[in-house]
Design a protein around this motif. Structure first.
Motif, PDB file in Angstrom:
ATOM      1  N   SER A  10      45.089  25.153  52.184  1.00 39.83           N
ATOM      2  CA  SER A  10      44.683  24.206  53.176  1.00 39.83           C
ATOM      3  C   SER A  10      44.240  24.829  54.311  1.00 39.83           C
ATOM      4  O   SER A  10      45.059  25.621  54.713  1.00 39.83           O
ATOM      5  N   GLY A  11      43.133  24.591  54.966  1.00 39.22           N
ATOM      6  CA  GLY A  11      43.071  25.345  56.290  1.00 39.22           C
ATOM      7  C   GLY A  11      42.219  26.581  56.331  1.00 39.22           C
ATOM      8  O   GLY A  11      41.964  27.029  57.351  1.00 39.22           O
ATOM      9  N   ALA A  94      48.923  32.897  57.358  1.00 40.60           N
ATOM     10  CA  ALA A  94      49.688  31.530  58.031  1.00 40.60           C
ATOM     11  C   ALA A  94      49.300  30.870  59.222  1.00 40.60           C
ATOM     12  O   ALA A  94      48.992  30.031  59.456  1.00 40.60           O
ATOM     13  N   ASP A  95      49.323  32.123  60.146  1.00 45.67           N
ATOM     14  CA  ASP A  95      49.162  31.527  61.462  1.00 45.67           C
ATOM     15  C   ASP A  95      48.056  31.111  61.718  1.00 45.67           C
ATOM     16  O   ASP A  95      47.678  30.021  62.690  1.00 45.67           O
ATOM     17  N   VAL A  96      46.796  31.725  61.119  1.00 45.67           N
ATOM     18  CA  VAL A  96      45.465  31.146  61.092  1.00 45.67           C
ATOM     19  C   VAL A  96      45.356  29.861  60.479  1.00 45.67           C
ATOM     20  O   VAL A  96      44.705  28.696  61.017  1.00 45.67           O
ATOM     21  N   LEU A  97      45.861  29.773  59.292  1.00 44.47           N
ATOM     22  CA  LEU A  97      45.968  28.515  58.626  1.00 44.47           C
ATOM     23  C   LEU A  97      46.429  27.213  59.488  1.00 44.47           C
ATOM     24  O   LEU A  97      45.830  26.234  59.452  1.00 44.47           O
ATOM     25  N   LEU A  98      47.749  27.484  60.017  1.00 42.66           N
ATOM     26  CA  LEU A  98      48.376  26.334  60.802  1.00 42.66           C
ATOM     27  C   LEU A  98      47.603  26.215  62.168  1.00 42.66           C
ATOM     28  O   LEU A  98      47.602  24.813  62.312  1.00 42.66           O
ATOM     29  N   ALA A  99      47.061  27.052  62.830  1.00 39.92           N
ATOM     30  CA  ALA A  99      46.141  26.824  63.882  1.00 39.92           C
ATOM     31  C   ALA A  99      44.942  25.973  63.539  1.00 39.92           C
ATOM     32  O   ALA A  99      44.580  25.072  64.238  1.00 39.92           O
ATOM     33  N   ARG A 100      44.311  26.228  62.370  1.00 40.40           N
ATOM     34  CA  ARG A 100      43.066  25.374  61.952  1.00 40.40           C
ATOM     35  C   ARG A 100      43.609  24.150  61.664  1.00 40.40           C
ATOM     36  O   ARG A 100      42.702  23.162  62.015  1.00 40.40           O
ATOM     37  N   ILE A 101      44.622  23.933  60.798  1.00 47.89           N
ATOM     38  CA  ILE A 101      45.083  22.593  60.539  1.00 47.89           C
ATOM     39  C   ILE A 101      45.334  21.803  61.769  1.00 47.89           C
ATOM     40  O   ILE A 101      45.164  20.523  61.893  1.00 47.89           O
ATOM     41  N   LYS A 102      46.079  22.562  62.803  1.00 53.53           N
ATOM     42  CA  LYS A 102      46.391  21.735  64.079  1.00 53.53           C
ATOM     43  C   LYS A 102      45.031  21.330  64.821  1.00 53.53           C
ATOM     44  O   LYS A 102      45.194  20.391  65.224  1.00 53.53           O
ATOM     45  N   ALA A 103      44.134  22.093  64.699  1.00 51.69           N
ATOM     46  CA  ALA A 103      42.942  21.733  65.658  1.00 51.69           C
ATOM     47  C   ALA A 103      41.947  20.943  64.915  1.00 51.69           C
ATOM     48  O   ALA A 103      41.112  20.167  65.541  1.00 51.69           O
ATOM     49  N   PRO A 108      43.414  14.607  58.164  1.00 46.38           N
ATOM     50  CA  PRO A 108      44.991  14.399  58.698  1.00 46.38           C
ATOM     51  C   PRO A 108      46.045  15.293  58.237  1.00 46.38           C
ATOM     52  O   PRO A 108      46.975  15.270  58.634  1.00 46.38           O
ATOM     53  N   TYR A 109      45.644  15.836  57.099  1.00 48.21           N
ATOM     54  CA  TYR A 109      46.608  16.489  56.183  1.00 48.21           C
ATOM     55  C   TYR A 109      47.117  17.816  57.329  1.00 48.21           C
ATOM     56  O   TYR A 109      46.426  18.749  57.795  1.00 48.21           O
ATOM     57  N   GLY A 110      48.405  17.978  57.298  1.00 43.85           N
ATOM     58  CA  GLY A 110      49.106  19.183  57.871  1.00 43.85           C
ATOM     59  C   GLY A 110      49.377  18.656  59.433  1.00 43.85           C
ATOM     60  O   GLY A 110      49.911  19.763  60.029  1.00 43.85           O
ATOM     61  N   LYS A 111      49.440  17.598  59.955  1.00 38.48           N
ATOM     62  CA  LYS A 111      49.788  17.148  60.852  1.00 38.48           C
ATOM     63  C   LYS A 111      51.178  17.159  61.138  1.00 38.48           C
ATOM     64  O   LYS A 111      51.835  17.127  62.009  1.00 38.48           O
ATOM     65  N   ARG A 112      52.075  16.582  60.026  1.00 36.75           N
ATOM     66  CA  ARG A 112      53.357  16.337  60.118  1.00 36.75           C
ATOM     67  C   ARG A 112      54.016  17.812  59.555  1.00 36.75           C
ATOM     68  O   ARG A 112      53.450  18.348  59.022  1.00 36.75           O
ATOM     69  N   THR A 113      55.236  17.757  59.940  1.00 40.95           N
ATOM     70  CA  THR A 113      56.024  18.986  59.861  1.00 40.95           C
ATOM     71  C   THR A 113      56.336  19.380  58.383  1.00 40.95           C
ATOM     72  O   THR A 113      56.275  20.429  57.852  1.00 40.95           O
ATOM     73  N   GLU A 114      56.487  18.180  57.487  1.00 45.63           N
ATOM     74  CA  GLU A 114      56.632  18.590  56.111  1.00 45.63           C
ATOM     75  C   GLU A 114      55.487  19.015  55.437  1.00 45.63           C
ATOM     76  O   GLU A 114      55.728  19.682  54.382  1.00 45.63           O
ATOM     77  N   GLU A 115      54.251  18.599  56.147  1.00 41.75           N
ATOM     78  CA  GLU A 115      52.984  19.003  55.303  1.00 41.75           C
ATOM     79  C   GLU A 115      52.700  20.490  55.851  1.00 41.75           C
ATOM     80  O   GLU A 115      52.333  21.306  54.836  1.00 41.75           O
ATOM     81  N   ARG A 116      53.050  20.992  57.193  1.00 39.59           N
ATOM     82  CA  ARG A 116      53.036  22.071  57.334  1.00 39.59           C
ATOM     83  C   ARG A 116      53.902  23.225  56.622  1.00 39.59           C
ATOM     84  O   ARG A 116      53.372  24.174  56.313  1.00 39.59           O
ATOM     85  N   ASP A 117      55.329  22.714  56.352  1.00 36.32           N
ATOM     86  CA  ASP A 117      56.188  23.209  55.364  1.00 36.32           C
ATOM     87  C   ASP A 117      55.615  23.568  54.164  1.00 36.32           C
ATOM     88  O   ASP A 117      55.758  24.801  53.408  1.00 36.32           O
ATOM     89  N   ALA A 118      54.675  22.502  53.669  1.00 42.47           N
ATOM     90  CA  ALA A 118      54.312  22.719  52.054  1.00 42.47           C
ATOM     91  C   ALA A 118      53.221  23.450  52.314  1.00 42.47           C
ATOM     92  O   ALA A 118      53.003  24.320  51.253  1.00 42.47           O
ATOM     93  N   VAL A 119      52.389  23.611  53.267  1.00 43.97           N
ATOM     94  CA  VAL A 119      51.197  24.687  53.406  1.00 43.97           C
ATOM     95  C   VAL A 119      51.809  26.145  53.396  1.00 43.97           C
ATOM     96  O   VAL A 119      51.282  26.930  52.515  1.00 43.97           O
TER      97      VAL A 119
END
Length: 157
Positions: A10-11, A94-103, A108-119
Motif C-alpha cells: 500500500s502506498g 517504509a518512510d516513502v510508503l507512509l508519507a504517500r499514504i498520509k498525503a 482512506p486506507y492507512g490514516k489510522r495508526t493500526e493501518e499504518r502498523d499493518a503496512v
C-alpha cells in the motif's frame, strides 16, 4: 501484447501508475473493487480480501489486443501468475510508503495508526514473498513517469 501484474505494498504507487497507463491508452484494471475481489472468512475467523479467481482468469484469457496492466496485492494472486507475462513488484522504503499514504486523498486506507502498523508489518512479511515470486522489481521512488515507462517497456517484450 503484454499482460502485466503490478503488485506491491500500500502506498507504493500502483493506482497512480495505472492512472497514467490508462491515460496513455493502455487497458488497465485495478483489482481493489468488488468486481475483481471479494471478502472471505478464514478458519481463524479473520477476513481476507482476495481475488475472484474466475473473473481474473476470464479477464486474462480473454484479453487479445494491446497491453493489459492489472494492479493488486492479494493473498491468492499467485494462482494467476502463469497467465501473466510479467509480475512486477513496485517497491519503496517504509518512510516513502507512509508519507504517500498520509498525503493521498483518494484512498482512506492507512490514516489510522493500526493501518499504518499493518503496512509496516506487510512490508516486513509480505513484500519478501512478492519479491521472491516477481519476475522484476521496479524502484517506485523514481518519478512515476519513469516507472510507467519501465512498465511499458516490459509489456513490449
Amino acid at each position: 501484447m503484454g499482460k502485466i501484474l503490478i503488485t506491491g505494498m500500500s502506498g507504493v504507487g500502483k493506482s497512480t501508475a495505472l492512472q497514467l497507463l490508462h491515460l496513455r491508452g493502455h487497458r488497465t484494471v485495478d483489482t481493489d473493487t468488488d468486481d475483481w475481489s471479494r471478502w472471505v472468512t478464514l478458519p481463524d475467523g479473520s477476513t481476507d480480501w482476495i481475488w475472484r479467481e474466475q473473473a481474473i482468469t476470464d479477464l486474462l484469457t480473454g484479453h487479445d489486443a494491446g497491453n493489459l496492466f492489472v494492479a493488486g496485492c492479494k493473498t491468492n494472486q499467485g494462482q494467476c501468475y502463469p497467465l501473466f507475462d510479467q509480475v512486477v513488484l513496485l517497491s519503496a522504503p517504509a518512510d516513502v510508503l507512509l508519507a504517500r499514504i498520509k498525503a493521498r486523498t483518494d484512498n482512506p486506507y492507512g490514516k489510522r495508526t493500526e493501518e499504518r502498523d499493518a503496512v509496516l508489518h506487510h512490508l516486513a512479511t509480505v513484500e519478501p514473498l512478492l519479491r521472491a515470486t516477481a519476475t522484476i522489481e521496479i524502484d517506485a521512488t523514481a518519478p512515476v513517469e519513469r516507472v510507467v515507462q519501465q512498465l511499458e517497456e516490459l509489456a513490449e517484450h
